[in-house]
Design a protein around this motif. Structure first.
Motif, short mmCIF file in Angstrom:
data_model
loop_
_atom_site.label_atom_id
_atom_site.label_comp_id
_atom_site.label_asym_id
_atom_site.label_seq_id
_atom_site.Cartn_x
_atom_site.Cartn_y
_atom_site.Cartn_z
N THR A 159 0.85 -1.17 0.00
CA THR A 159 0.00 0.00 0.00
C THR A 159 0.90 1.24 0.00
O THR A 159 1.75 1.36 0.86
CB THR A 159 -0.87 0.03 1.26
N PRO A 160 0.70 2.12 -0.96
CA PRO A 160 1.57 3.29 -0.97
C PRO A 160 1.27 4.16 0.23
O PRO A 160 0.17 4.14 0.75
CB PRO A 160 1.17 4.00 -2.27
N ALA A 161 2.26 4.89 0.64
CA ALA A 161 2.07 5.73 1.80
C ALA A 161 0.94 6.71 1.54
O ALA A 161 0.89 7.34 0.50
CB ALA A 161 3.36 6.49 2.10
N PHE A 162 0.04 6.78 2.49
CA PHE A 162 -1.06 7.72 2.35
C PHE A 162 -0.61 9.03 2.96
O PHE A 162 -0.03 9.05 4.03
CB PHE A 162 -2.27 7.18 3.09
N PHE A 163 -0.84 10.12 2.26
CA PHE A 163 -0.45 11.40 2.84
C PHE A 163 -1.59 12.39 2.71
O PHE A 163 -2.43 12.29 1.83
CB PHE A 163 0.81 11.95 2.16
N VAL A 164 -1.61 13.33 3.63
CA VAL A 164 -2.59 14.40 3.58
C VAL A 164 -1.82 15.71 3.49
O VAL A 164 -1.04 16.02 4.39
CB VAL A 164 -3.48 14.41 4.85
N PRO A 165 -2.01 16.46 2.43
CA PRO A 165 -1.32 17.75 2.35
C PRO A 165 -1.67 18.62 3.56
O PRO A 165 -2.80 18.57 4.04
CB PRO A 165 -1.90 18.38 1.06
N SER A 166 -0.70 19.36 4.03
CA SER A 166 -0.87 20.06 5.30
C SER A 166 -2.13 20.92 5.34
O SER A 166 -2.83 20.93 6.34
CB SER A 166 0.35 20.94 5.56
N TYR A 167 -2.44 21.59 4.24
CA TYR A 167 -3.57 22.51 4.27
C TYR A 167 -4.92 21.79 4.28
O TYR A 167 -5.96 22.41 4.45
CB TYR A 167 -3.51 23.49 3.10
N LEU A 168 -4.89 20.49 4.05
CA LEU A 168 -6.16 19.74 4.04
C LEU A 168 -6.36 18.95 5.33
O LEU A 168 -7.38 18.30 5.51
CB LEU A 168 -6.21 18.79 2.85
N ARG A 169 -5.38 19.02 6.22
CA ARG A 169 -5.53 18.25 7.45
C ARG A 169 -6.74 18.73 8.23
O ARG A 169 -6.95 19.92 8.38
CB ARG A 169 -4.27 18.36 8.31
N GLY A 170 -7.51 17.77 8.69
CA GLY A 170 -8.70 18.12 9.45
C GLY A 170 -9.90 18.42 8.59
O GLY A 170 -10.98 18.64 9.10
N SER A 171 -9.71 18.43 7.28
CA SER A 171 -10.87 18.70 6.44
C SER A 171 -11.70 17.45 6.28
O SER A 171 -11.23 16.33 6.45
CB SER A 171 -10.42 19.20 5.07
N LYS A 172 -12.95 17.66 5.98
CA LYS A 172 -13.87 16.55 5.81
C LYS A 172 -13.39 15.63 4.69
O LYS A 172 -13.43 14.41 4.81
CB LYS A 172 -15.25 17.12 5.47
N HIS A 173 -12.94 16.24 3.62
CA HIS A 173 -12.54 15.42 2.49
C HIS A 173 -11.37 14.53 2.86
O HIS A 173 -11.34 13.36 2.50
CB HIS A 173 -12.20 16.31 1.30
N ALA A 174 -10.42 15.08 3.57
CA ALA A 174 -9.27 14.29 3.98
C ALA A 174 -9.71 13.15 4.89
O ALA A 174 -9.22 12.03 4.78
CB ALA A 174 -8.26 15.18 4.70
N GLU A 175 -10.66 13.43 5.76
CA GLU A 175 -11.16 12.37 6.65
C GLU A 175 -11.77 11.23 5.85
O GLU A 175 -11.54 10.06 6.11
CB GLU A 175 -12.21 12.94 7.59
N LYS A 176 -12.58 11.62 4.88
CA LYS A 176 -13.24 10.59 4.08
C LYS A 176 -12.22 9.74 3.34
O LYS A 176 -12.30 8.53 3.30
CB LYS A 176 -14.17 11.25 3.05
N LEU A 177 -11.27 10.44 2.75
CA LEU A 177 -10.27 9.73 1.95
C LEU A 177 -9.45 8.80 2.83
O LEU A 177 -9.11 7.68 2.44
CB LEU A 177 -9.37 10.76 1.27
N GLU A 178 -9.16 9.28 4.00
CA GLU A 178 -8.37 8.46 4.91
C GLU A 178 -9.15 7.22 5.32
O GLU A 178 -8.60 6.13 5.46
CB GLU A 178 -8.00 9.28 6.15
N GLU A 179 -10.44 7.40 5.48
CA GLU A 179 -11.26 6.25 5.86
C GLU A 179 -11.25 5.21 4.75
O GLU A 179 -11.15 4.01 5.00
CB GLU A 179 -12.68 6.70 6.15
N VAL A 180 -11.37 5.67 3.53
CA VAL A 180 -11.33 4.75 2.40
C VAL A 180 -10.01 4.00 2.40
O VAL A 180 -9.95 2.78 2.23
CB VAL A 180 -11.49 5.52 1.07
N HIS A 181 -8.96 4.76 2.65
CA HIS A 181 -7.63 4.16 2.66
C HIS A 181 -7.53 3.09 3.74
O HIS A 181 -7.03 1.99 3.51
CB HIS A 181 -6.59 5.25 2.88
#
Lengths: 677, 252
Positions: free
Chosen positions: A93-115
């Motif tokens: 699994t490639p490393a999952f990353f969240v760009p700093s400016y998106l941390r805490g955003s709803k979209h990042a949360e969703k994507l992380e959950e999928v991951h």
């Protein structure tokens, strides 16, 4: 089945296509209790995710904005991205990353959950394939564990158990790399897709080589931003363009010169959109410069930065329906660019910009106070009071409701400046139901399932008949409570060295006290209800609940006694388990089988507290069952199953989702994080 | 909504698609309880908060010492006893009013209104105290701020019309309990902010977010049903006696 057809199935299908070897990515779980398991059919690995596809089938604004994307090589279908993760790349699994400016955003949360869901599905696949059938390996059970909430959700769905995070629709991933399949041949992509290099012959004046990323910039981010560093401008040129383009734009031209293509050029510092004639924009850029490119989807504008400096808005009126991919182009040998899609800190303080946007939106929301006045018949405070009052009554917080009422009343009286507005103290018939419900809930929260069952049957006999699934869950929960008790006891006698230490006695005492305290708080509150308790006689008679008798015995006997008690409890527990299994053995519902299976997996442990399954035993697990039963009782009384306040939260979240889908202001709001915590 | 089936509910055809969307969303009880508790604490309902902690099995937020003082201050403002309120606020933290002239002015104006109300109770009363108070307390402040001045002038014009049954809405507004409630809630917020906690209850922000989001979504032409009901009305609470006792009876 097909409606529940899950993500995992899609994933496995894709995986099978891509990897070949993965014919059964969602294995039936084989375990000690496989007779309970529906071992043949592929489980919906993540019902939560499966719903996303349901939703999509109906209508889905994202699928219209992104999904319409022309069958491009990269984002070729809504699920095309599945294969890029995980299996396609050496199974890692490639490393999952969240760009700093998106941390805490709803979209990042969703994507992380999928991951995370995907990682679990993979782990499950591996563990079932590597461990011999019939064993309950740690990893497979931990996978089960992660699925617990969702498998339970399958049962409840309509009612209350409300998990905080959910997935509504396929979540658009953000760009992670230059796409080797979406580039002009003379471009080379290296270093995990971060480095793009011009190789081969110098092109003629009009020609160049461009490359796009694997995914378009998701509008749901609100603002998307990436940076490139000019590693080398090559020998003679710096004909480098940084920007973004639609999926169909041809790749043999420098970005910016074609329709749907936008870029900032290093040789002249101009910015280009849709044509070969640029407009004056910023400084030139060359080797070692860091150039950033961002889109604000709320305003449909784009901007660039150079070495951390904002250069101003470059383009306006971007199209809302074109998926824009980060794109770079160059035309001289050895020109090399390195991209940062958020894997590293950015040169430009994009976090600040996003924060500013958020603050502006929050200020706008605060202004909504005025709308509030117009729309609600009463003012905000009254509205909130009604909400709170209704919630407390609805959920059966009797004492709180009463205290709140009194305090509001005092407040009103002070405000009214009169003494004679004596509001009659309300004690309606609703109160009685509320008290019953609170009592039943209290019993469950205390882990006394028998008491809850008795009370429910006494007051609301139809509820458990009509809601077999809740009945089932209560039975399961009882089993879990029994296991809990056994484990508590076993951890007291087993790990202790031969001469029992003082500590063990102390802890026994503490435990006994805790149990006693819990019981007393549960009953003292409503001593006028004591009668029923006595009638029912369950409360103190529960076999696993009377650990407090033997405090005064000496340690040796205590030990033996405990050992014996533990044996007894274990037998009872196993016996109950058998009953439970027998009772529901013929139940064909997948959710039931799943829940049984998960529950039974707990027995496999000597000391569950040390296992990954332990969270199942946590008292928090009582809450959903309690709330569900409460809702069912309410429904049976002809009331709505969820309180207005809950509906309000749900609506709010749904509305914000709507506003986020196309990159509108909702993208900057995370309801749960920003407003509920 | 029946809960007797295990199967996943499909949307009924008559239901608006958006309805299904928000039905699908799960709100966590923990979050909702948090919001309720936060409201009880920050808006100053200590007894309810205590009960709630017990009944919902949640932690009472760290005993926040100002809560009792805040309840008293709120009570004083609601009752029109602004002098007491100002003293109590200063006891708690003199900085609060010093650093927030607008809040201080709002309180003094409320005091002026009470004074006017008292002095105009009958046609023969003496209005000298009103004039004295206005010129000593409010006038110096109003001189520095156009908005204050406007407010002061408006308030003073009450003197001309009172006692009267028919006031212009703008003037009537000044006599309604809503104004006291507003000032009291601003004071409460200021106290909370001065203590370094979040000023406003989450609940308020949530309610506004909901309205804002609906307005925005409609503006953006999203496909929404004509009204978004949260089911507050159809279910009478067990104590709606207080619901309609607000606002109006003080004016009469």
């Amino acid at each position: 089945m097909s409606r529940r057809g899950s993500y995992a199935q899609v994933a496995s299908g894709t995986a099978a296509g891509a990897g070949g070897s993965l014919s059964n990515a969602v294995p039936a779980r084989l375990g000690a209790f496989s007779q309970v398991a529906n071992s043949g059919s592929p489980h919906a690995t993540h019902p939560r995710l499966s719903r996303s596809i349901d939703a999509d089938g109906h209508h889905n604004s994202m699928s219209t904005s992104l999904g319409r994307s022309v069958p491009g090589p990269s984002y070729s279908s809504q699920f095309g991205y599945l294969k890029d993760y995980g299996v396609a790349h050496d199974g890692a699994t490639p490393a999952f990353f969240v760009p700093s400016y998106l941390r805490g955003s709803k979209h990042a949360e969703k994507l992380e959950e999928v991951h995370t869901a995907r990682a679990i599905a993979q782990r499950e696949y591996r563990s079932t394939n590597s461990s011999a059938a019939g064993s309950l390996s740690t990893s497979s059970s931990s996978a089960n564990l992660h699925k617990m909430p969702s498998s339970h959700r399958g049962l409840t769905h309509e009612i209350i158990e409300r998990a905080p995070v959910f997935v509504e629709e396929p979540i658009a991933p953000w760009p992670t790399r230059w796409n080797a399949a979406d580039k002009f041949p003379q471009m080379e992509v290296e270093d995990d897709g971060r480095l793009a290099k011009f190789v081969g012959q110098q092109k003629s004046n009009d020609e160049a080589a461009s490359v796009r990323t694997d995914y378009p910039m998701p509008r749901q981010c609100g603002i998307y931003y990436y940076e490139v560093t000019v590693v080398s401008k090559g020998k003679e040129g710096r004909m480098i363009g940084v920007g973004f383009s639609g999926p169909k734009v041809s790749l043999n031209r420098i970005p910016g010169w074609e329709p749907d293509s936008y870029a900032y050029h290093g040789d002249d510092g101009q910015c280009f959109s849709n044509t070969t004639s640029g407009k004056t924009y910023g400084p030139k850029f060359t080797t070692l410069d860091v150039v950033g490119c961002g889109i604000n989807f709320r305003t449909n504008t784009a901007f660039f930065t150079k070495n951390g400096h904002f250069l101003g808005t470059a383009f306006r009126d971007l199209k809302a329906n074109v998926p824009y991919y980060p794109t770079i182009g160059m035309k001289k040998p050895n020109e090399t660019l390195r991209a940062n899609f958020g894997q590293e800190p950015f040169a430009f303080d994009i976090d600040k910009m996003v924060q500013k946007e958020k603050t502006a939106i929050e200020a706008e929301i605060t202004q909504a106070k005025e709308i509030c006045k117009e729309e609600l018949s009463s003012d905000e405070t009254h509205f909130i009071h009604s909400l709170v009052r209704q919630y407390l009554a609805h959920d059966g917080y009797v004492e709180t409701a009463r205290a709140f009422e009194e305090e509001i009343h005092e407040e009103e009286r002070a405000l009214a400046n009169t003494e004679n507005r004596e509001t009659p103290h309300v004690q309606t018939e609703d109160d009685l139901h509320a008290i019953h419900r609170q009592k039943i809930r209290g019993a469950i929260l205390d882990g006394d399932i028998d008491k809850a069952l008795k009370h429910t049957n006494a007051y609301y006999p139809k509820v458990l008949q009509d809601n077999e699934n809740i009945y089932f869950k209560l039975r399961c929960r009882k089993f879990i409570e029994m296991i809990c008790k056994c484990n508590e006891l076993s951890s007291q006698c087993h790990p202790i060295p031969t001469p029992p230490s003082k500590r063990s006695t102390a802890s026994t005492l503490n435990n006994a006290n805790t149990v006693a305290n819990r019981n007393s708080t549960a009953t003292d509150e409503y001593d006028f209800e004591m009668e029923l308790d006595e009638q029912l006689g369950v409360h103190n008679g529960a076999p696993w609940d009377n650990s407090g008798d033997d405090e005064e015995e000496d340690d040796e006997d205590d030990m033996e006694d405990k050992e014996a008690k533990w044996q007894e409890l274990t037998n009872k527990m196993l016996q109950y388990g058998m009953e439970l299994k027998t009772e529901f053995a013929n139940d064909q519902r997948r959710e039931v089988k799943r829940a049984l299976e998960d529950t039974f997996a707990l027995i496999a442990y000597e000391n569950v507290r040390e296992s990954t399954l332990y969270p199942l035993l946590e008292p928090e697990g009582r809450v959903p069952v309690a709330e569900e039963l409460n809702s069912a009782i309410l429904v049976s009384l002809g009331k709505s199953s969820s309180a207005a306040l809950e509906q309000l939260v749900q609506q709010t979240e749904a509305l914000v989702n709507e506003l986020a889908d196309d990159g509108g202001p909702g993208a900057f709001i995370n309801v749960r994080r920003d407003f509920l915590q | 909504m029946s809960s007797s089936t295990v199967s996943v509910s499909a949307a009924t055809p008559t239901q608006h698609a958006f309805h299904r969307k928000w039905e699908d969303i799960k709100a966590s009880k923990t979050d909702i309880n948090f919001v309720v508790m936060d409201y009880l604490i920050s808006e100053g309902y200590p007894r309810a908060a205590e009960k709630f902690a017990k009944e919902a099995n949640i932690q009472l937020p760290l005993e926040e010492e100002s809560i009792q003082a805040r309840v008293e201050i709120r009570g004083a403002i609601h009752a029109g006893d602004i002098d007491t309120a100002i003293n109590k606020i200063n006891d708690l933290n003199p900085q609060i009013l010093d650093t927030d002239p607008a809040l201080h002015f709002a309180l003094l104006r409320l005091q002026l209104i009470e004074l006017i109300r008292r002095c105009t109770a009958s046609v023969t009363s003496d209005i000298t105290p009103v004039l004295n108070f206005a010129s000593s307390q409010l006038a110096p402040r109003a001189a520095t701020n156009a908005a204050f001045l406007r407010d002061l002038e408006l308030t003073m014009s009450l003197l001309i019309f009172l006692p009267s049954d028919k006031l212009e809405p703008q003037l009537n507004e000044l006599l309604r309990p809503t104004l006291r409630r507003e000032v009291a809630s601003k004071v409460n917020e200021a106290i909370l902010t001065s203590m370094g906690t979040r000023g406003e209850a989450r609940m308020r922000q949530l309610v506004r977010l909901r309205l804002w989001a609906e307005t925005k979504a409609r503006e953006a032409g999203k496909d929404l049903p004509p009204t978004l009901d949260i089911g507050l009305e159809p279910e009478p609470s067990n104590a709606q006696a207080n619901r309609n006792t607000d606002d109006d009876y003080m004016v009469s």
